[in-house]
Scaffold this motif. Structure first.
Motif, PDB file in Angstrom:
ATOM      1  N   LYS A  93      23.144   5.055  83.353  1.00 17.34           N
ATOM      2  CA  LYS A  93      24.211   4.130  83.743  1.00 17.34           C
ATOM      3  C   LYS A  93      25.147   4.800  84.757  1.00 17.34           C
ATOM      4  CE  LYS A  93      24.368   1.952  79.151  1.00 17.34           C
ATOM      5  NZ  LYS A  93      25.250   1.610  78.017  1.00 17.34           N
ATOM      6  N   LYS A  94      25.798   3.948  85.552  1.00 23.25           N
ATOM      7  CA  LYS A  94      26.834   4.407  86.459  1.00 23.25           C
ATOM      8  C   LYS A  94      28.197   4.076  85.848  1.00 23.25           C
ATOM      9  CE  LYS A  94      23.935   3.735  90.549  1.00 23.25           C
ATOM     10  NZ  LYS A  94      23.734   3.009  91.838  1.00 23.25           N
ATOM     11  N   SER A  95      29.068   5.072  85.803  1.00 25.12           N
ATOM     12  CA  SER A  95      30.392   4.881  85.208  1.00 25.12           C
ATOM     13  C   SER A  95      31.413   4.557  86.289  1.00 25.12           C
ATOM     14  CB  SER A  95      30.828   6.136  84.444  1.00 25.12           C
ATOM     15  OG  SER A  95      32.172   6.021  84.019  1.00 25.12           O
ATOM     16  N   LEU A  96      32.067   3.399  86.120  1.00 26.62           N
ATOM     17  CA  LEU A  96      33.136   2.972  87.023  1.00 26.62           C
ATOM     18  C   LEU A  96      34.385   2.745  86.189  1.00 26.62           C
ATOM     19  CD1 LEU A  96      34.252   1.773  89.744  1.00 26.62           C
ATOM     20  CD2 LEU A  96      33.410  -0.448  88.923  1.00 26.62           C
ATOM     21  N   THR A  97      35.471   3.411  86.520  1.00 28.10           N
ATOM     22  CA  THR A  97      36.719   3.167  85.794  1.00 28.10           C
ATOM     23  C   THR A  97      37.487   2.029  86.462  1.00 28.10           C
ATOM     24  OG1 THR A  97      37.835   4.897  87.085  1.00 28.10           O
ATOM     25  CG2 THR A  97      36.940   5.522  84.940  1.00 28.10           C
ATOM     26  N   LEU A  98      37.912   1.074  85.654  1.00 28.84           N
ATOM     27  CA  LEU A  98      38.741  -0.037  86.133  1.00 28.84           C
ATOM     28  C   LEU A  98      39.817  -0.333  85.098  1.00 28.84           C
ATOM     29  CD1 LEU A  98      36.238  -2.720  87.561  1.00 28.84           C
ATOM     30  CD2 LEU A  98      37.728  -1.160  88.849  1.00 28.84           C
ATOM     31  N   ASN A  99      41.034  -0.451  85.553  1.00 28.84           N
ATOM     32  CA  ASN A  99      42.128  -0.886  84.702  1.00 28.84           C
ATOM     33  C   ASN A  99      42.116  -2.414  84.699  1.00 28.84           C
ATOM     34  OD1 ASN A  99      44.500  -1.513  83.419  1.00 28.84           O
ATOM     35  ND2 ASN A  99      45.827  -0.368  84.824  1.00 28.84           N
ATOM     36  N   MET A 100      41.589  -3.005  83.623  1.00 31.87           N
ATOM     37  CA  MET A 100      41.428  -4.452  83.576  1.00 31.87           C
ATOM     38  C   MET A 100      42.763  -5.170  83.366  1.00 31.87           C
ATOM     39  SD  MET A 100      38.268  -4.868  84.245  1.00 31.87           S
ATOM     40  CE  MET A 100      37.842  -6.542  83.765  1.00 31.87           C
ATOM     41  N   LYS A 101      43.845  -4.420  83.131  1.00 31.34           N
ATOM     42  CA  LYS A 101      45.171  -5.034  83.069  1.00 31.34           C
ATOM     43  C   LYS A 101      45.770  -5.213  84.455  1.00 31.34           C
ATOM     44  CE  LYS A 101      46.130  -3.044  78.508  1.00 31.34           C
ATOM     45  NZ  LYS A 101      47.003  -2.137  77.714  1.00 31.34           N
ATOM     46  N   HIS A 102      45.129  -4.574  85.421  1.00 30.10           N
ATOM     47  CA  HIS A 102      45.607  -4.644  86.803  1.00 30.10           C
ATOM     48  C   HIS A 102      44.840  -5.743  87.543  1.00 30.10           C
ATOM     49  CE1 HIS A 102      46.634  -3.478  90.898  1.00 30.10           C
ATOM     50  NE2 HIS A 102      47.482  -2.565  90.422  1.00 30.10           N
ATOM     51  N   PRO A 103      45.526  -6.620  88.286  1.00 26.88           N
ATOM     52  CA  PRO A 103      44.827  -7.701  88.987  1.00 26.88           C
ATOM     53  C   PRO A 103      43.697  -7.215  89.888  1.00 26.88           C
ATOM     54  CG  PRO A 103      47.206  -8.044  89.086  1.00 26.88           C
ATOM     55  CD  PRO A 103      46.989  -6.684  88.485  1.00 26.88           C
ATOM     56  N   GLN A 104      43.901  -6.082  90.549  1.00 23.12           N
ATOM     57  CA  GLN A 104      42.858  -5.587  91.443  1.00 23.12           C
ATOM     58  C   GLN A 104      41.657  -5.075  90.661  1.00 23.12           C
ATOM     59  OE1 GLN A 104      44.219  -2.787  94.402  1.00 23.12           O
ATOM     60  NE2 GLN A 104      42.441  -3.155  95.707  1.00 23.12           N
ATOM     61  N   GLY A 105      41.913  -4.541  89.470  1.00 27.08           N
ATOM     62  CA  GLY A 105      40.798  -4.126  88.624  1.00 27.08           C
ATOM     63  C   GLY A 105      39.942  -5.309  88.225  1.00 27.08           C
ATOM     64  N   ARG A 106      40.583  -6.409  87.855  1.00 30.93           N
ATOM     65  CA  ARG A 106      39.836  -7.618  87.497  1.00 30.93           C
ATOM     66  C   ARG A 106      39.115  -8.208  88.705  1.00 30.93           C
ATOM     67  NH1 ARG A 106      44.718  -8.314  84.639  1.00 30.93           N
ATOM     68  NH2 ARG A 106      45.471  -9.962  86.069  1.00 30.93           N
ATOM     69  N   GLU A 107      39.736  -8.089  89.876  1.00 36.33           N
ATOM     70  CA  GLU A 107      39.104  -8.594  91.098  1.00 36.33           C
ATOM     71  C   GLU A 107      37.816  -7.831  91.393  1.00 36.33           C
ATOM     72  OE1 GLU A 107      39.887  -8.539  95.931  1.00 36.33           O
ATOM     73  OE2 GLU A 107      41.575  -8.233  94.564  1.00 36.33           O
ATOM     74  N   ILE A 108      37.862  -6.535  91.234  1.00 41.32           N
ATOM     75  CA  ILE A 108      36.655  -5.730  91.464  1.00 41.32           C
ATOM     76  C   ILE A 108      35.574  -6.087  90.455  1.00 41.32           C
ATOM     77  CG2 ILE A 108      35.719  -3.382  91.398  1.00 41.32           C
ATOM     78  CD1 ILE A 108      38.508  -2.459  92.446  1.00 41.32           C
ATOM     79  N   ALA A 109      35.975  -6.239  89.183  1.00 40.48           N
ATOM     80  CA  ALA A 109      35.004  -6.620  88.149  1.00 40.48           C
ATOM     81  C   ALA A 109      34.370  -7.967  88.492  1.00 40.48           C
ATOM     82  CB  ALA A 109      35.676  -6.670  86.783  1.00 40.48           C
ATOM     83  N   ARG A 110      35.164  -8.887  89.001  1.00 44.46           N
ATOM     84  CA  ARG A 110      34.634 -10.213  89.352  1.00 44.46           C
ATOM     85  C   ARG A 110      33.623 -10.099  90.496  1.00 44.46           C
ATOM     86  NH1 ARG A 110      39.091 -12.185  90.215  1.00 44.46           N
ATOM     87  NH2 ARG A 110      39.500 -12.565  88.014  1.00 44.46           N
ATOM     88  N   LYS A 111      33.922  -9.292  91.494  1.00 47.80           N
ATOM     89  CA  LYS A 111      32.989  -9.092  92.600  1.00 47.80           C
ATOM     90  C   LYS A 111      31.667  -8.529  92.084  1.00 47.80           C
ATOM     91  CE  LYS A 111      36.311  -8.334  96.379  1.00 47.80           C
ATOM     92  NZ  LYS A 111      36.807  -7.342  97.377  1.00 47.80           N
TER      93      LYS A 111
END
Length: 404
Positions: A70-88
């Motif tokens: 697996k590839k590990s990507l850290t994202l703060n899902m409380k941050h709008p930009q983190g959710r935006e990246i997850a959506r992409k």
């Protein structure tokens, strides 16, 4: 036949949004067979399983298996930009795997219906304690609860003692396997209806308790038709005789499954019990069930005269299914495990060797393959984000802003 080491799922992209066991195990199996799996982790310590059980240099040995390839990507899902990246990433993915409580992804605008509106071909595997519907859907559900509600705990253990758990997280793992099966069926349907660009995606709704319940054999019709409630019976298999665990003279435990009619006859002849072999009432299973205790006592009396090795030798010669109960120490030196190459030799980053379990099932043309062990937290941040078009400066800014 030549083997394709890229794996049968090469070209399939998976986004893993989840922690601990059920969702990550589901994604792990897809990664083992060639899918590109991007695992989203919290920048604040990552998946809690990184700290579970036995650690090496602060990281769980379990992690090296659960997150291999697996590839590990850290994202703060409380941050709008983190959710935006997850959506992409979700909209680029073939499969999204998640095991949050129902409703969490919807709050992040990452729910199935929300993503489906943007990409009708998306497949989402949702693993939760009680499924996406019903009065219990919002309750926290761990594997132990699924095992209890699904019926497994009730029938596990001895009749005169409280129920026991299986020694691994079987509820989570069984749910994960249901998730894999569901994902493969959904992929097949999408391919049959037009593929990634035009095909029909769907949601795979996996409840832990239902996955366990799915294993419970004849439980429901026996109760509905005959009023029979299956109870705890220790090492025996009620209604199928003989099938039990016995103890040899050297203190080892042996499982003997002599429940086939012809097998039972071979078993008792090997034990020297000609009287049992000639008993017409014992020729069929329904007759043997009436004499379960007598048969078990006879087998145990024979085991009292045998060591584990001598018992296995006799039973093998008689073509009776039997086996020692293995610890991991037994497995590591067993000729069958070794012949089937059930252990893989790898190295940690510091050069320390480590064995991992090999990948199952074994495919003759497109077998699974371990490319790397569980990644360090955020190891693939730059690679994944650059693939989405983010520049080095943008990535640096996101790190500064607490997005990563």
């Amino acid at each position: 036949m030549s083997k394709n080491t890229s794996g049968p799922l090469a070209g399939i992209k998976v986004l893993e949004l989840g922690t601990l066991i059920a969702g990550p195990f589901c994604a792990r199996m897809l990664a083992e067979f060639g899918a590109e799996v991007i695992k989203v982790e919290s920048p604040d310590g990552g998946d809690p399983i990184r700290k579970w059980r036995v650690l090496k240099d602060g990281t769980s040995l379990w992690w090296s298996v659960q997150s291999r390839n697996k590839k590990s990507l850290t994202l703060n899902m409380k941050h709008p930009q983190g959710r935006e990246i997850a959506r992409k990433l979700a909209l680029e993915a073939d499969i999204v795997i998640e095991n949050y409580r129902p409703g969490v992804l919807e709050k992040w605008e990452l729910g199935y219906e929300q993503l489906k509106a943007l990409d009708p071909s998306i497949i989402m595997v949702r693993l939760s304690g009680f499924g996406q519907t019903g009065p219990m859907k919002d309750l926290p559900g761990f594997g132990a609860i699924g095992e209890s509600m699904g019926g497994l705990r009730y029938v596990s253990g001895h009749a005169d003692r409280p129920p026991v758990r299986v020694g691994v997280s079987i509820g989570d793992s069984v749910a994960a396997l249901h998730g894999v099966i569901g994902a493969m069926m959904a992929l097949r349907h999408r391919d049959a209806t037009g593929g990634k660009l035009k095909g029909e995606g769907q949601m795979v709704d996996v409840a832990l308790y239902e996955s366990v319940f799915n294993l419970m054999e004849s439980l429901v019709p026996e109760f509905d038709h005959a009023g029979v409630v299956r109870e705890r019976t220790g090492g025996s298999l009620p209604g199928i005789v003989p099938s039990n665990t016995y103890t040899t003279s050297d203190g080892e435990n042996i499982v003997i499954a002599g429940n086939g009619d012809a097998i039972f006859k071979r078993l008792v002849l090997a034990m020297g019990r000609i009287d049992l072999a000639g008993n017409a009432e014992l020729e069929r299973n329904d007759g043997r069930v009436k004499h379960t205790q007598m048969i078990d006592d006879a087998i145990q009396a024979w085991c009292d005269t045998q060591t584990i090795d001598s018992a296995l030798t006799v039973l093998k010669a008689a073509d009776v299914p039997a086996g020692k109960i293995y610890s991991v120490r037994d497995m590591m030196t067993d000729p069958q495990f070794l012949a089937r190459e059930m252990f893989e030799q790898h190295q940690f980053a510091d050069g320390t060797p480590v064995k991992l379990p090999a990948i199952s099932p074994k495919l003759s043309a497109t077998p699974g393959h371990t490319k790397w062990l569980g990644p360090t937290l955020g190891q693939h941040n730059d690679e994944v984000l650059q693939s989405l078009g983010y520049t080095a400066a943008a990535i640096a800014a996101m790190k500064q802003d607490g997005v990563l």
